[in-house]
Design a protein around this motif. Sequence first.
Motif: not given
Length: 464
Positions: A442-454
Amino acid sequence: MTQDLTRASAAELSGLYAARKASPVEVLEAVLDKAARLNPVLNALPLIDADGARAQARASEARWAKGEPLSPLDGVPVSIKELIKVKGWPLTMASQLTDKTPQTEDATTVSRLREAGTVIFASNSSPEYGFKGVTDSPLNGITRNPWNTERTPGGSSGGAGAAVAAGIGPLSIGTDGGGSVRIPAACTGLVGLKATYGRIPAWPASMHGDLANTGPMTRTTRDAALMLNVLKGADVRDPLALPPTDVDFVAGLDRSLKGLKVGLVLKFGDFFLDPEVEAAVLKAADRFRALGCEVVPITSPTENGETGRVFVAHWFAALQRLLQLYPEARHGEFDPALYEQAKIGAKLDVKTIIDSQVRRREMAHAWNQVFAEYDLVLSPTMSTLPPQVGRNVPDGPDGRPNPYWTNTAIFNLTRHPAVSVPCGISSIGAPFGLQIAAAHSRDDLVLAAAEAFERQDPLAFPHL
């Protein structure tokens, strides 16, 4: 141009190239100028290949002029950790003992970056053989944090963290065997990704086997996703690489996080957690609630003390190989702490090593159970503030060394994807890091979460 091109992200540079508002040659010269000014202080880049980089930048400029870039990263400057093979450069391993003959081929990571048209302009510093979570070595000396030069940028990819945070190139490649991408990302305010093991193929293989990962370090999540798009995919030379994937990690960045169930782990056991770090992570958890996530405090299924013991058995057992690679007469040239770890590794018995392997599998199973219930897990990337330069680990309030790396090392043991993103600035003027982890693949999910947080509160980097 009047704008400072060294502060632009890779995605922004790509847009400027496409619009013919900047050129790869212009950007490289700005980066080289900044390196000439700041590297003597930060000591982040032990090798700068200005002539080779200029040739790459001119070739990229010609491709953009014809409207034929090799990728969105064509013409973007990138530095490579000195533990990774780059054709034409010595593979130093940050060690006085290595053969400094220039390499005749690239590591997989480097060849993929070349195929994407990036401008590979420098090596970035590491401790010797990447053995610790700060960056200094007998070969290169001390690397410093651009946010506070009396503090470490973390390690072992500390040169990458210091360079990118300072604006000496928007992209870097680091390695992560126990947190060595995520720890310096936390110390310097970067996005540092350790993908699911095997997502980014590793060739040549690390002496640390499947603990070791190669990963991007960037100022934005979008840049990390752009890099993962380039680096992903199988390589026949890596028997543990994951099969090819058609996932576009950039396209998935804008997904909603509403409705996700998120676990929050403040402490992975009875170790000191700096109150500033705790406050920053609790505030970050509230930001995820504002994004529509259900955030639930949970207890880690693994404890830092045990994680440290299992990790050290794997790590030291690998380091003992250094005693075989180099003649005993030269062992005094090792970093003293590395030499001690290698000697401990040489004394480990078979039972200790096998028991640690068994326990590692049990830990992975335990975390799989967590990720069957929770979409994401948040935690501090580090439990402490960055230590002062010259220190291998910070002390806790009781005066005992605080092994802050165990927050990250657990996901090397279990092979789960994890990313560090900045979540505030401390009283010493250096950033905090929030670690976001998810289930395998779920690399896609950790990146999406990081992007939303950023997107909620982008970090402002210092003007240097």
